[in-house]
Design a protein around this motif. Structure first.
Motif, PDB file in Angstrom:
ATOM      1  N   TRP A 527       0.910  -1.263   0.019  1.00 38.70           N
ATOM      2  CA  TRP A 527       0.016  -0.157  -0.057  1.00 38.70           C
ATOM      3  C   TRP A 527       0.947   1.435  -0.168  1.00 38.70           C
ATOM      4  CZ3 TRP A 527      -5.527  -0.411  -0.032  1.00 38.70           C
ATOM      5  CH2 TRP A 527      -6.021   0.672   0.129  1.00 38.70           C
ATOM      6  N   ARG A 528       1.877   1.272   0.922  1.00 37.58           N
ATOM      7  CA  ARG A 528       2.865   2.178   1.003  1.00 37.58           C
ATOM      8  C   ARG A 528       3.693   2.817  -0.564  1.00 37.58           C
ATOM      9  NH1 ARG A 528       3.479   1.012   6.482  1.00 37.58           N
ATOM     10  NH2 ARG A 528       4.996  -0.513   5.802  1.00 37.58           N
ATOM     11  N   GLU A 529       3.984   1.495  -0.935  1.00 43.77           N
ATOM     12  CA  GLU A 529       4.575   1.727  -2.302  1.00 43.77           C
ATOM     13  C   GLU A 529       3.875   2.327  -3.314  1.00 43.77           C
ATOM     14  OE1 GLU A 529       5.935  -2.435  -3.424  1.00 43.77           O
ATOM     15  OE2 GLU A 529       7.227  -2.570  -1.577  1.00 43.77           O
ATOM     16  N   VAL A 530       2.602   1.839  -3.362  1.00 40.25           N
ATOM     17  CA  VAL A 530       1.643   2.523  -4.342  1.00 40.25           C
ATOM     18  C   VAL A 530       1.590   3.833  -4.073  1.00 40.25           C
ATOM     19  CG1 VAL A 530      -0.906   2.867  -5.063  1.00 40.25           C
ATOM     20  CG2 VAL A 530       0.271   0.201  -4.926  1.00 40.25           C
ATOM     21  N   LYS A 531       1.261   4.253  -2.881  1.00 45.96           N
ATOM     22  CA  LYS A 531       0.974   5.768  -2.656  1.00 45.96           C
ATOM     23  C   LYS A 531       2.461   6.401  -2.704  1.00 45.96           C
ATOM     24  CE  LYS A 531      -1.820   7.674  -0.418  1.00 45.96           C
ATOM     25  NZ  LYS A 531      -2.982   8.365  -0.995  1.00 45.96           N
ATOM     26  N   THR A 532       3.634   6.120  -2.431  1.00 48.67           N
ATOM     27  CA  THR A 532       4.764   6.735  -2.762  1.00 48.67           C
ATOM     28  C   THR A 532       5.013   6.695  -4.257  1.00 48.67           C
ATOM     29  OG1 THR A 532       5.987   5.747  -0.715  1.00 48.67           O
ATOM     30  CG2 THR A 532       7.228   6.474  -2.407  1.00 48.67           C
ATOM     31  N   ALA A 533       4.714   5.928  -5.192  1.00 48.84           N
ATOM     32  CA  ALA A 533       4.793   5.944  -6.623  1.00 48.84           C
ATOM     33  C   ALA A 533       3.984   7.053  -7.057  1.00 48.84           C
ATOM     34  CB  ALA A 533       4.322   4.573  -7.232  1.00 48.84           C
ATOM     35  N   ALA A 534       2.746   7.233  -6.279  1.00 44.33           N
ATOM     36  CA  ALA A 534       1.762   8.329  -6.917  1.00 44.33           C
ATOM     37  C   ALA A 534       2.252   9.529  -6.470  1.00 44.33           C
ATOM     38  CB  ALA A 534       0.438   8.070  -6.291  1.00 44.33           C
ATOM     39  N   LYS A 535       2.807   9.664  -5.379  1.00 45.60           N
ATOM     40  CA  LYS A 535       3.523  10.872  -4.901  1.00 45.60           C
ATOM     41  C   LYS A 535       4.638  11.506  -5.821  1.00 45.60           C
ATOM     42  CE  LYS A 535       3.896  11.469  -0.365  1.00 45.60           C
ATOM     43  NZ  LYS A 535       4.158  11.118   1.177  1.00 45.60           N
TER      44      LYS A 535
END
Length: 829
Positions: A527-535
């Motif tokens: 979940w954090r990987e997805v969010k960081t990629a979007a950021k």
């Protein structure tokens, strides 16, 4: 050749969904529609070829749906809205057809990138903000739920302005969204209706000796239909968005040209086409008010004439018009439909007043979208009479009969009669459009539980006292297709993988299955990987478009919505200024690095909103260039916030700012879009925030501020912002720092209108909520330092957001308001 390959090769080029059929179709459209071959095709050519390929597949389903509805005379929703903001069509239609992955493969085989093709698409800017985005979501859900529907509106040649920032100021540029054509629309030049303005109404005696009224306009324009298919997700049903373009009945006056009057030769064309030229002209000058009223009448008249045409074609009579059509008035802009339907039925189709009123009252339904008194639409009677003389006569008659009903129901209460009248006599005679919509509608609804409750006790109290059974609540929702699956594919894939299915895309209640995995370390990491990629993706975009590239490791604190004082961007700014001063005075303070990101447009004539945008940039200029603090604190502004840019922003946000003064926001939908993407909310008990907090859990929502009741009480007691300013040293210091000229190169006058307004007026009680807001922001700061806890809250926000799907909202409208059943369409083998 394998059997699969043979089947692929035999699939129809115009309708097949296989990779081979799509590839052939793209090349055919590039050649036969665009007149290009691949080696010389521009990015726009490639986009159009792909768009026409997708549209071909929509048309098969759309035409089959239209035939099915016609054969069964299906009850139909007619959604009347002055605004639609669907965003880019391409990926949404691919998703609904189930061909996104295949289309990406085809693009790669042809040496193109689907992401680049997507960026080429112009976004139809047919709305200002939330109202238009909501209308587009509802059209998506109507088709997905297989409910027959036609959306009616205006085909604005120039939509909402493109926002450019020059020296920190908003500059508006024309939105030329049609400059490269629009492959999604189908012009209907034969589907044209006359619309009149001005002139006079007169009595005449018909052939039966009956005295009647007729309207003799002195200006006529034509409304020409442009149709866009709206496809449902995973179903065959496709509905219709029909937008009207204004044209002159005679585009060129040859006689005027021959005598040298070249302007006169095209004057009628210019005047007629002005009606659909631009979205919402500035209505401060009289000319702007006149054009806006003309626009509203133009599109409701065309739409009603179209409904009557269809009903007469199918049934031969209008006696059961209300059984065929459920007309939904999206706010007060289409309220003239009530008067126009009466005119058409009485004057053009010779019904008795009583029968026409029965049909009208049972056809129309009204959604209210605002509690702000200044936003309740009114029109000067003199303007109304000059443009629509016959309609004013009809409105007076509606009002006369209605007020007689009020007098009987509330004996000896002339003050109430004056309050409820369709004509406001208090400050120059004005037509009250919200009152007209209420009187002429079968149902009235608000768009959040708080909003609907306040409607009954404030601006619509008298009407609720008279007709309590007419009032309903339908809390707004947004489509998960556009604002999750299309905007955030990695998150959608992760959810589907975790749940073991993708059924949640149509039934968001199934997102609850994520809850069981909220504490799973593996899911939290992904979940954090997805969010960081979007950021990271948002950071890259901001770097390219603004020159400022925020650090994706910082907390992204986002406030993206229309710039307006009631939405309180300046409360956010006061907190930023306080943080800046705190860091300057305490260099070793323990703070979570944070990037504040703003986005939104100010109305061109709204000085204070434009000044707030200037202040955002001014504070950013100082903070971002100060090495003492810019490792912990940064400020960014996303220019030209629209659906496409929102789709970049929603997946990247860590914290969503929903901080309007309680009792002012009808619902809000940005709060829903952010939460769907795992963003935590800091907000007041305003609009749909209340229900959102109840759904996601009070522990997963950062609540602050007064309730609507406390706001009303404090206002009644006499709100004194200067006492708050003098009584809170931190607040006073933040206001004074803005006033000092620090953020304006020593100019103490530039932001004086903001600081003086806060100290001496503060109509939206920024100072009253500042301290509570500041304290909750400190809790956010501490919580973000615990990644596991923060991620768990993020997962639960998404897992519990199912209520806020537009599918749920439309299902409620269908059951409570329209009494309409789905009409599933099957695709032939």
């Amino acid at each position: 050749m394998s059997q699969a390959a043979k089947q692929d090769a035999n699939e129809p080029t115009r309708t097949g969904l296989s990779r081979g059929a799509l590839k052939r179709a793209v090349l055919d459209n590039l050649f036969y529609v665009m007149g290009r071959f691949p080696e010389v095709a521009s990015a726009s050519d490639r986009y159009s070829a792909v768009a026409y390929t997708v549209r071909d597949r929509l048309l098969e389903r759309w035409i089959r749906t239209a035939r099915y509805y016609k054969e069964r005379n299906s009850r139909t929703v007619c959604y009347l809205s002055a605004e639609y903001l669907p965003g880019p069509h391409l990926l949404n239609n691919m998703l609904n057809l189930g061909i996104t992955r295949t289309a990406g493969e085809v693009a790669r085989e042809l040496g193109a990138d689907l992401a680049e093709i997507r960026e080429t698409e112009e976004e139809p800017g047919l709305g200002n903000g939330g109202l238009g985005r909501l209308a587009a979501c509802y059209m998506d859900s109507l088709a997905t739920l297989q409910i027959p529907a036609i959306g009616y509106g205006i085909r604005y040649e120039f939509g909402i302005f493109d926002q450019v920032i020059v020296d920190g100021w908003q500059v508006e540029k024309g939105d030329t969204w049609l400059r490269n054509g629009n492959p999604w629309e189908i012009p209907r030049p034969k589907l044209t209706f006359p619309v009149g303005f001005g002139g006079r109404a007169e009595h005449y005696t018909d052939k039966h000796g009956v005295i009647r009224r007729r309207w003799l306009p002195d200006l006529m324009v034509n409304g020409v239909a442009y149709d866009t298919p709206i496809m449902g997700y995973g179903v065959t049903n496709g509905n219709l968005l029909r937008l009207w373009k204004s044209e002159a009945p005679e585009s060129f006056n040859f006689q005027a040209f021959n005598v040298g009057d070249y302007y006169g030769a095209v004057h009628a064309k210019i005047e007629a086409e002005t009606l659909s030229k631009v979205l919402y002209p500035n209505d401060e000058p009289v000319a702007g008010k006149e054009l806006r009223l003309k626009q509203q009448y133009f599109f409701v008249s065309c739409s009603l004439q179209d409904m009557i045409r269809l009903q007469l074609r199918n049934a031969g009579t209008l006696d059961r018009f209300h059984e065929k059509y459920a007309i939904q008035l999206n706010d007060t802009h289409p309220a003239l439909a009530i008067v126009e339907l009466m005119r058409l039925l009485v004057d053009e189709h010779f019904m008795s007043w009583e029968q026409a009123w029965e049909i009208t009252r049972n056809s129309c339904h009204f959604t209210n979208h605002t509690l702000l008194p200044e936003a309740l639409e009114t029109w000067p009677v003199a303007l109304f009479e000059r443009l629509l003389p016959r309609h004013l006569e009809i409105l007076y008659e509606i009002n006369r009969r209605f007020l007689d009903e009020v007098r009987v129901h509330f004996l000896n209460d002339e003050e109430r009669v004056a309050r409820m009248s369709l004509i406001d006599e208090s400050d120059g005679r004005k037509v009250r459009m919200a009152h007209l919509a209420a009187v002429g509608s079968r149902a009235i609804n608000g768009v959040a539980e708080l909003h609907s409750s306040l409607l009954k006790t404030t601006i619509m109290r008298d009407f609720h006292d008279l007709w309590p059974e007419r009032f309903h609540n339908v809390t707004n929702g947004v489509t998960p297709r556009r604002f999750m699956v299309v905007s955030n594919p990695p998150l959608a894939d992760l959810i589907s993988d975790t749940c073991g299915h993708a059924d949640w895309i149509r039934d968001m209640r199934r997102l609850r299955e994520l809850e069981a995995h909220a504490d799973d370390a593996g899911l939290q990491g992904r979940w954090r990987e997805v969010k960081t990629a979007a950021k990271g993706a948002l950071s890259d975009w901001l770097g390219q478009h603004t020159g400022f590239r925020p650090d994706p490791e910082t907390l992204f604190d986002v406030q993206a919505k229309r710039i307006h004082e009631y939405k309180r961007q300046h409360l956010n700014l006061l907190h930023i200024v306080w943080l800046y001063e705190h860091l300057k005075q305490n260099p070793n303070a323990e703070l979570t690095p944070r990037t504040f990101i703003f986005g939104g447009k100010a109305a061109p004539g709204y000085f204070m909103a434009k000044l707030i945008i200037r202040l955002i940039h001014a504070i950013g200029e100082v903070i971002n260039s100060d090495p003492q603090v810019n490792g912990f604190l940064r400020v960014a502004f996303m220019p030209d916030f629209n659906v496409k840019n929102g789709q970049r922003l929603y997946p990247a946000a860590d914290l969503s700012e929903q901080i309007s003064l309680a009792g002012k926001e009808a619902s809000g939908t940005g709060n829903m879009k952010f939460a769907m993407n795992g963003t935590l909310t800091i907000g007041t008990l305003d609009g749909a925030n209340i229900e959102l907090r109840d759904e996601v859990g009070h522990d997963n929502f950062y609540l602050f501020g007064m309730t609507a009741e406390e706001v009303q009480q404090r206002q009644a007691e006499g709100y004194r912002p200067w006492e708050l300013y003098h009584g809170d040293a931190q607040l006073r210091s933040a206001v004074d720092l803005i006033a000092s000229g620090l953020f304006s190169h020593g100019d103490t006058e530039l932001f004086r209108p903001i600081t003086e307004n806060l100290i001496h007026s503060d109509p939206f009680m920024v100072l009253a909520d500042f301290h509570a807001y500041q304290e909750r922001q400190q809790e956010v700061d501490r919580a973000y330092r615990d990644p596991n806890h923060w991620t768990r809250m993020s997962i639960l926000n998404t897992a519990r957001i199912g209520k806020f799907s537009s599918d749920r909202a439309i299902a409620e409208y269908a059951k409570k308001i329209w009494q309409i059943e789905p009409a599933p369409v099957e695709l032939a083998d």
